[in-house]
Write a protein that holds these residues in place. Structure first.
Motif, PDB file in Angstrom:
ATOM      1  N   VAL A  23       4.330  -4.769 -12.889  1.00 19.83           N
ATOM      2  CA  VAL A  23       3.413  -4.290 -13.923  1.00 19.83           C
ATOM      3  C   VAL A  23       1.998  -4.177 -13.356  1.00 19.83           C
ATOM      4  O   VAL A  23       1.251  -3.267 -13.725  1.00 19.83           O
ATOM      5  N   HIS A  24       1.621  -5.080 -12.471  1.00 22.38           N
ATOM      6  CA  HIS A  24       0.379  -4.948 -11.714  1.00 22.38           C
ATOM      7  C   HIS A  24       0.784  -4.629 -10.274  1.00 22.38           C
ATOM      8  O   HIS A  24       0.781  -5.499  -9.405  1.00 22.38           O
ATOM      9  N   ASP A  25       1.158  -3.390 -10.063  1.00 24.08           N
ATOM     10  CA  ASP A  25       1.772  -2.987  -8.803  1.00 24.08           C
ATOM     11  C   ASP A  25       0.733  -2.923  -7.677  1.00 24.08           C
ATOM     12  O   ASP A  25      -0.461  -2.770  -7.928  1.00 24.08           O
ATOM     13  N   CYS A  26       1.258  -3.046  -6.460  1.00 22.80           N
ATOM     14  CA  CYS A  26       0.439  -2.861  -5.249  1.00 22.80           C
ATOM     15  C   CYS A  26      -0.702  -3.873  -5.169  1.00 22.80           C
ATOM     16  O   CYS A  26      -1.778  -3.574  -4.637  1.00 22.80           O
ATOM     17  N   ALA A  27      -0.482  -5.063  -5.681  1.00 18.41           N
ATOM     18  CA  ALA A  27      -1.563  -6.042  -5.803  1.00 18.41           C
ATOM     19  C   ALA A  27      -2.059  -6.556  -4.454  1.00 18.41           C
ATOM     20  O   ALA A  27      -3.155  -7.122  -4.377  1.00 18.41           O
ATOM     21  N   GLU A  51       0.812  -1.224   0.000  1.00 19.98           N
ATOM     22  CA  GLU A  51       0.000   0.000   0.000  1.00 19.98           C
ATOM     23  C   GLU A  51       0.842   1.269   0.000  1.00 19.98           C
ATOM     24  O   GLU A  51       0.417   2.287  -0.567  1.00 19.98           O
ATOM     25  N   ILE A  52       2.035   1.219   0.581  1.00 18.52           N
ATOM     26  CA  ILE A  52       2.839   2.445   0.580  1.00 18.52           C
ATOM     27  C   ILE A  52       3.400   2.738  -0.806  1.00 18.52           C
ATOM     28  O   ILE A  52       3.874   3.849  -1.061  1.00 18.52           O
ATOM     29  N   ARG A  53       3.317   1.762  -1.719  1.00 19.29           N
ATOM     30  CA  ARG A  53       3.764   2.005  -3.094  1.00 19.29           C
ATOM     31  C   ARG A  53       2.651   2.582  -3.964  1.00 19.29           C
ATOM     32  O   ARG A  53       2.885   2.863  -5.145  1.00 19.29           O
ATOM     33  N   LEU A  54       1.454   2.726  -3.423  1.00 19.13           N
ATOM     34  CA  LEU A  54       0.354   3.279  -4.214  1.00 19.13           C
ATOM     35  C   LEU A  54       0.645   4.711  -4.653  1.00 19.13           C
ATOM     36  O   LEU A  54       0.184   5.144  -5.708  1.00 19.13           O
ATOM     37  N   ARG A  55       1.401   5.431  -3.861  1.00 18.12           N
ATOM     38  CA  ARG A  55       1.771   6.804  -4.207  1.00 18.12           C
ATOM     39  C   ARG A  55       3.274   6.857  -4.431  1.00 18.12           C
ATOM     40  O   ARG A  55       4.053   6.589  -3.524  1.00 18.12           O
ATOM     41  N   LYS A  56       3.670   7.208  -5.637  1.00 22.21           N
ATOM     42  CA  LYS A  56       5.080   7.229  -6.003  1.00 22.21           C
ATOM     43  C   LYS A  56       5.717   8.548  -5.591  1.00 22.21           C
ATOM     44  O   LYS A  56       5.125   9.623  -5.772  1.00 22.21           O
ATOM     45  N   HIS A  99      -2.650  -0.292 -11.067  1.00 24.14           N
ATOM     46  CA  HIS A  99      -1.481   0.482 -10.650  1.00 24.14           C
ATOM     47  C   HIS A  99      -0.225  -0.091 -11.305  1.00 24.14           C
ATOM     48  O   HIS A  99      -0.174  -1.267 -11.674  1.00 24.14           O
ATOM     49  N   LEU A 100       0.776   0.759 -11.419  1.00 25.47           N
ATOM     50  CA  LEU A 100       1.985   0.434 -12.173  1.00 25.47           C
ATOM     51  C   LEU A 100       3.204   0.957 -11.419  1.00 25.47           C
ATOM     52  O   LEU A 100       3.146   2.009 -10.789  1.00 25.47           O
TER      53      LEU A 100
END
Length: 507
Positions: free
Chosen positions: A423-427, A227-232, A418-419
């Motif tokens: 490639v399917h980030d933050c899954a 979840e912390i990778r949801l915002r770059k 999300h990317l």
């Protein structure tokens, strides 16, 4: 066998060494470790990403104060027999360390709880440094030996590069065992089975939940790291833009090779290879297996066999992304006319998908937009186009109801994901943080509607059958809440695609 030779029973595990002619004399061992020049004395420069790591550690650790968090890189995975796949670290580890390439197999990042008021945890990287040139590992170990795979960094070099505190991997067990019982441990379970087993052993000895009883607790760590990778952060955003730039170059290599692909019995492989070469030249490689789907193959959503012909007059759907050395990947789809010109019916379908793209982006730019709204906007266009063409057996409004969804026969996948590092980030993020979430600054995601009319689909007029179109772009939510299509420079309208192809092929 002579009368003086004896048959020696050899274990199955040892038989892989039958091909080896490794020198074992003491004279060789004494000689191999001598007369080598000095190592470079200059330490590597601190990586730019190192300035962003503390904030990532804080975001990861703030919900687990007082707990020891174990984030393994993972190890090599066997491809076949004694051949491994190229190493690629677990994405949570890559995000928390900024490490790239193949420097870190079997490494582990530990976020140690601290009493520091400003930071809940201190990051310590446990790492296997290179061995001395007088060691057997230097010349005899095909997995880690310097003679085989090149020199690994020293502890000092790794510390200089990452800005992290670095310790030898051999000290990890003692570090994890320290105060176990008073300090709880969590681990990213799926990253490294051996490391999970070690953490479970330590937890069991300390009377802590372990094994199945610790799965929910460990999943909470995996979820947080996702979840912390949801915002770059700004560094990540720059990497995403660079990945898209190189991906555009890959598509231009494809366009150059399309005339050759037409005459090749496996023309799709020509397309795949053209993109893959640029991905390896300019980045770490592919972010995912390239889809090079010509003609009716475009209607198989994950067509990665890429063993078909590329025929003059067909469309070819290419879904591809370059993964940079930083491990951040683009994800772009363009549907190209093989001969450089869309037919009227191809253009009709293509423009419908393009209109869905634009509607999705417009929806994302509305104040208070949620992730799910992007898909809904695209589906509204798709349903109405199918109704307009007389394909949809009910009205668009009826089909768009949750109880119907008949239009999804021709677009069964989602519009966005999300990317980033994946490639399917933050899954592993929760639904409320992903699908149901408000769009927030720093989010990077795709917009990728499509229409797929299979050659054997009797529910559509014959003129549409065999046509598959997807258009996929990567977008960024800016600080002011607006959403920018950061792949805008990759042509996407019918006119621009045709002009782009003509320019590249005639240059």
């Amino acid at each position: 066998m002579t009368e003086n030779e004896e048959a020696v029973e050899q274990s199955m595990a040892d038989r892989g060494n039958n091909r080896s002619r490794r020198p074992n004399s003491q004279a060789f061992k004494d000689f191999i470790g001598t007369n080598w020049g000095p190592r470079p004395s200059e330490l590597p420069a601190r990586a730019e990403v190192a300035d962003y790591l503390q904030a990532r550690h804080d975001n990861a650790g703030d919900v687990f104060k007082g707990e020891r968090l174990v984030i393994p890189a993972g190890g090599y995975k066997t491809r076949s027999n004694d051949t491994d796949y190229r190493f690629r670290a677990h994405s949570a580890f890559a995000h928390m360390t900024g490490l790239t390439g193949e420097l870190e197999p079997d490494s582990v990042l530990v976020l140690e709880p601290t009493s520091d008021a400003s930071h809940s945890h201190e990051a310590v990287l446990y790492f296997k440094p290179r061995a001395s040139r007088s060691s057997e590992e230097f010349y005899a170990d095909p997995r880690y030996g310097e003679f085989w795979v090149g020199a690994r960094p020293s502890l000092e070099e790794m510390e200089s590069l990452t800005g992290l505190k670095v310790r030898h991997i051999d000290t990890l067990r003692d570090a994890l065992s320290k105060d176990a019982g008073q300090v709880n441990l969590r681990v990213v379970r799926e990253a490294d089975a051996n490391m999970t087993a070690l953490v479970d052993e330590i937890r069991q000895q300390a009377g802590l939940p372990h094994g199945h009883d610790a799965e929910e607790m460990d999943s909470a760590l995996t979820q947080q790291l996702s979840e912390i990778r949801l915002r770059k952060d700004p560094w990540e955003q720059k990497q995403m833009r660079l990945a898209i730039e190189v991906t555009k170059e890959g598509f231009e290599e494809i366009i150059k090779q399309l005339p050759r692909a037409i005459d090749h019995p496996r023309g799709e492989r020509v397309v795949e290879g053209a993109f893959g070469a640029r991905a390896r030249e300019k980045g770490n490689g592919l972010g995912y297996d390239t889809i090079a789907a010509s003609g009716n193959h475009a209607n198989t959503l994950h067509w990665i066999d890429n063993d078909g012909e590329v025929k003059n007059g067909d469309l070819i759907l290419v879904d591809a992304g370059v993964e940079l050395d930083s491990l951040y990947t683009a994800d772009i789809t363009r549907t190209l006319p093989v001969n450089g010109k869309f037919t009227p019916v191809q253009a009709k379908v293509y423009n419908a998908v393009l209109e869905a793209c634009e509607a999705a982006l417009a929806e994302a730019n509305k104040p208070g937009a949620r992730f799910r709204n992007v898909h809904e906007a695209a589906m509204d266009v798709i349903a109405h186009k199918l109704e307009e063409w007389g394909i949809l057996p009910v009205s668009a409004e009826e089909s768009l109801k949750p109880s119907s969804q008949l239009h999804r026969r021709w677009m069964p996948h989602g519009t966005s994901h999300h990317l980033g590092l994946d490639v399917h980030d933050c899954a592993q993020a929760r639904r409320e943080m992903y699908l149901d979430a408000l769009l927030e600054p720093g989010m990077v995601f795709t917009i990728e509607p499509g229409l797929y009319f299979r050659a054997d689909d009797l529910a559509v007029p014959e003129e549409y059958r065999g046509i598959g179109v997807r258009i996929e772009d990567d977008v960024l939510v800016n600080e002011d809440g607006s959403v920018t299509r950061i792949s805008e420079d990759i042509p996407r309208t019918v006119e621009d695609v045709e002009e782009w192809m003509a320019r590249i092929q005639n240059s």
